[in-house]
Scaffold this active site. Structure first.
Site, mmCIF file in Angstrom:
data_model
loop_
_atom_site.group_PDB
_atom_site.id
_atom_site.type_symbol
_atom_site.label_atom_id
_atom_site.label_comp_id
_atom_site.label_asym_id
_atom_site.label_seq_id
_atom_site.Cartn_x
_atom_site.Cartn_y
_atom_site.Cartn_z
ATOM 1 N N ARG A 66 38.811 43.099 46.199
ATOM 2 C CA ARG A 66 40.034 42.524 46.803
ATOM 3 C C ARG A 66 40.665 43.351 47.913
ATOM 4 N NH1 ARG A 66 38.700 37.671 45.065
ATOM 5 N NH2 ARG A 66 39.335 37.138 42.951
ATOM 6 N N HIS A 234 25.367 34.516 39.799
ATOM 7 C CA HIS A 234 25.958 33.806 38.646
ATOM 8 C C HIS A 234 25.291 32.465 38.325
ATOM 9 C CE1 HIS A 234 28.092 32.042 42.002
ATOM 10 N NE2 HIS A 234 28.977 33.003 42.110
ATOM 11 N N ASP A 307 30.844 39.247 38.065
ATOM 12 C CA ASP A 307 31.661 38.400 38.942
ATOM 13 C C ASP A 307 33.151 38.697 38.713
ATOM 14 O OD1 ASP A 307 32.491 36.578 40.817
ATOM 15 O OD2 ASP A 307 31.831 34.792 39.732
#
Ligand SMILES: [Zn+2]
Length: 439
Positions: A66, A234, A307
């Protein structure tokens, strides 16, 4: 640099084909020697590994740190602290920051933040397309120079097949894998969970399994033409597992990962509209979960990656339809993997391969083995340590997990990066801030 003796544990190193009681002596940041129990003495520091597995440092190749841009959700510092607590010595971070990591300057910025934090290793992943817009290729060569280990538009699919083809061709020249977030936007539409009976009962819009599978099939077809390396992020459906299994049988350079939530939970975990069970790809029904587990067991799925997707509570404490996709994963992955091993008869060596050996190989980074002379990135796993998930106690800045309150068994007793013990269970990280030690 202090030497470290790790004693009393069972060494598991799939790359060296070892699974036996051994002591390990670390010096100058490297594995100096691997000896019979009791065969080494006189280190500056001691890690008691009795009752533990000593494995090559865990590498999470799918993390959202982030930073830059969303520091209220996570920073490189807090994310790497969460990594250490979860037993991860390294993470690879996705490009969907603000600004997007689509050029060398952003890559360098992330690496500088990682050097300042000086905790777990950070490997930036560059964007496939400028601004993740899916239109033009990003500066892949420039980012490679700056230090990326892969390219991905993760968070978004590369819908333009021509662009995906060029990404595979161009990345092959740099020997970088393309990590694909497989989602056909036309099929997924504005779905918020898996399309099926549970979505029908809850009255929520669904995304069909075919939204993932159609793109997995497309990218395998492209790979067959382009060469290069495709890594499927994923993976979550039985159909995707089958496609990858058949592509591997044709010896295509495809690898795949699965996330702990996809082998632990079904779509019924959404229960009473729990937004912490909302992620993309969504939780799937039981048959898909079983297929993912079987894919991990037989090696079709190479990697377990979290993830890790931190979100502020404001993005989750809203109606299900409006909530952000994604959950944090760094601090719950290891016990969920050990649970998989216990409850589904997956060998612990297979788990170590998926959490360390294979991500190191796919990303072309250090670690992934405890052979003498290799870098001293080591995770000491206490498989019996009982604890309860308390999101408020996370090192991560965010709390969005569906596993709050779960009774877990297994945790990192010590996390060692480059020959330094940076995490010990029930302690704060042993090292904070910048150090002058070589890395
Ligand atoms: Zn994704």
């Amino acid at each position: 640099m202090p030497s470290i003796l790790i004693s009393g544990g069972t060494l598991i190193d799939p790359l060296s084909d070892r699974h036996e009681a051994c002591d390990i002596l670390i010096a100058d940041g490297c594995i100096r020697s691997v000896v019979a129990p009791g065969g080494a003495k006189g280190a500056d520091e001691h890690v008691d590994a009795s009752g533990c597995w000593v494995v090559p440092g865990l590498i999470d190749m799918h993390v959202h740190l982030r930073e830059p841009g969303y520091e209220y959700k996570e920073t490189v510092l807090t994310g790497t602290r969460a990594a250490l607590a979860g037993g991860f010595t390294a993470v690879a971070c996705m490009a969907n920051t603000d600004p997007v990591n689509d050029n060398g300057a952003v890559t360098k910025y992330i690496l500088e933040k990682a050097a300042d934090a000086d905790l777990a290793r950070v490997y930036p992943i560059g964007a496939v397309s400028v601004g993740l817009a899916g239109e033009r290729l990003a500066e892949i060569g420039e980012m490679r120079e700056a230090g990326i280990v892969a390219v991905s538009d993760d968070g978004h699919p590369v819908m333009d097949s021509g662009l995906m083809r060029r990404a595979l061709e161009y990345s092959a020249m740099f020997n970088l894998p393309v990590i694909a977030h497989e989602e056909d936007r036309g099929l997924a539409g504005d779905g918020v969970m898996h399309e099926g009976p549970t979505a029908f009962r809850l009255g929520l819009k669904g995304m069909p399994a075919a939204a993932e599978e159609a793109m997995v099939a497309r990218d395998i077809a492209l790979l067959e033409r382009t060469g290069g390396r495709l890594h499927i992020a994923h993976l979550s459906t039985a159909g995707s597992v089958d496609l990858v299994r058949r592509a591997k049988a044709r010896r295509l350079a495809v690898t795949a990962e699965a996330a702990p939530h996809h082998f632990t939970l079904t779509d019924e975990a959404i229960g009473d509209y729990d937004t912490n069970a909302k992620m993309n790809p969504p939780l799937r029904p039981r048959d898909d979960v079983i297929a993912v587990i079987e894919g991990l067991r037989d090696g079709t799925i190479d990697v377990i990656a979290t993830d890790h997707a931190p979100h502020h509570r404001d993005a989750k404490e809203v109606e299900f339809e409006c909530a952000a996709f994604g959950i944090v994963g760094l601090e719950t992955a290891l016990p969920l993997c050990l649970r998989l091993a216990r409850e589904h008869d997956v060998a612990i060596d297979t788990i170590v391969r998926a959490l360390s050996t294979n991500p190191a190989r796919i990303l072309g980074v250090r670690g992934g083995t405890l052979a003498e002379g290799s870098v001293a990135d080591v995770t000491v796993i206490d498989p019996d340590r009982a604890w309860r998930v308390e999101p408020d106690a996370f090192q991560s800045k965010s709390r969005n997990t569906p596993f709050g309150g779960w009774a877990m068994s297994g945790a990192a007793r010590a996390t060692i990066v480059g020959g330094r013990v940076l995490w010990r269970a029930a302690e704060q990280p042993a090292v904070r801030g910048k150090r002058s030690l070589g890395r």
